[in-house]
Design a protein around this motif. Sequence first.
Motif, mmCIF file in Angstrom:
data_model
loop_
_atom_site.group_PDB
_atom_site.id
_atom_site.type_symbol
_atom_site.label_atom_id
_atom_site.label_comp_id
_atom_site.label_asym_id
_atom_site.label_seq_id
_atom_site.Cartn_x
_atom_site.Cartn_y
_atom_site.Cartn_z
ATOM 1 N N ARG A 70 1.611 6.977 -6.419
ATOM 2 C CA ARG A 70 0.537 7.913 -6.739
ATOM 3 C C ARG A 70 0.956 9.354 -6.433
ATOM 4 O O ARG A 70 0.713 10.276 -7.216
ATOM 5 N N ASP A 71 1.631 9.555 -5.260
ATOM 6 C CA ASP A 71 2.102 10.897 -4.899
ATOM 7 C C ASP A 71 3.101 11.424 -5.930
ATOM 8 O O ASP A 71 3.065 12.602 -6.306
ATOM 9 N N LYS A 108 2.230 1.865 -3.396
ATOM 10 C CA LYS A 108 1.208 2.419 -4.286
ATOM 11 C C LYS A 108 0.970 3.899 -3.980
ATOM 12 O O LYS A 108 0.824 4.721 -4.889
ATOM 13 N N VAL A 109 0.928 4.234 -2.670
ATOM 14 C CA VAL A 109 0.716 5.633 -2.269
ATOM 15 C C VAL A 109 1.879 6.505 -2.739
ATOM 16 O O VAL A 109 1.681 7.611 -3.259
ATOM 17 N N ILE A 169 0.834 -1.206 0.000
ATOM 18 C CA ILE A 169 0.000 0.000 0.000
ATOM 19 C C ILE A 169 0.867 1.254 0.000
ATOM 20 O O ILE A 169 0.600 2.219 -0.723
ATOM 21 N N ASN A 170 1.927 1.238 0.836
ATOM 22 C CA ASN A 170 2.844 2.387 0.892
ATOM 23 C C ASN A 170 3.505 2.632 -0.457
ATOM 24 O O ASN A 170 3.697 3.782 -0.882
#
Length: 308
Positions: free
Chosen positions: A68-69, A64-65, A61-62
């Motif tokens: 995305r950022d 992916k975040v 998840i990190n």
Amino acid sequence: MRNRITFILLSGNGSRIRQFSYTKLALTAGAVLSVVLLVGMGLLVQDYMKLKQTAAQVAKINQKVAARDAEIVHQKRQIECFANEINQLKLNLVALDTFEKKIRVIANLEKPDGQDNLFGVGGATPEDLDTSTPLRRDQSDLIRSMHDQVEQLESASFDQEQDFTSLLGQLHEKKNLLACTPSIRPARGWISSRFGYRISPFTGRRELHAAYDIANREGSPVISPADGVVTFSGKKGAYGNLLIIDHGYGLVSRYGHLQSFDVKKGEKVKRGQQIAKMGNTGRSTGPHVHYEVRLNGMPVNPEKYILN
């Protein structure tokens, strides 16, 4: 002894090695404790496996975040880049509009009615888009402004194209006038004094300087800014060595403080032709050419006619 249980360890030949004796309560407690320990260890192992699985999911998840950022930062920087390009395009359109106006002044051509303003009614140039907003802030306002200005620039570009098409047609009709209109600088160098009021270096009073002074080394070439006929070449008071060209249509240009002449009275000259050498004759503070343009006998600002 009924409440005790004895364990006897025998060797391979049947002889007794060791003997252990426990009460039934102790054995029961030990069995219960063993079961509790086994169950506890099982639960710990299960929790560990779940925790490990959760940690792996959190790491994904990190990632992916972070991706995305990074994409959002890239997109916002692209938006800022587009905003800067819009600002530059706007400056280019304004420069073209200014250039068109200068040509119209030279050719004495008026714009069609209702087309005086590049950006429509009001004529004010849209403010530059602000690209200094921090990346972490919402840029919806910037995108909205970009959209609005793109529409304005599209309209202004279309109008500018129409203006230049109209201007080109009018210029073809005034070809002879343009050839005789002073439209280039008569010499290379730096501007030592512009047209307008100034404190005279000789009298110390505020006086109109009705010329455009270009300074350079003595002997630098002076060229004709347009076609015309030399009407005077010689000494004339404070001008020192003075050359005058009549371009027709009421336009006359003057060149003062010259070192020498390369053309003579009555000679026809073409735009770009060398006519004299820069000097320091007459009332002068250093080598330069004193360049005047007169329209129907009245001095006008030569800068209005210079395109280069």
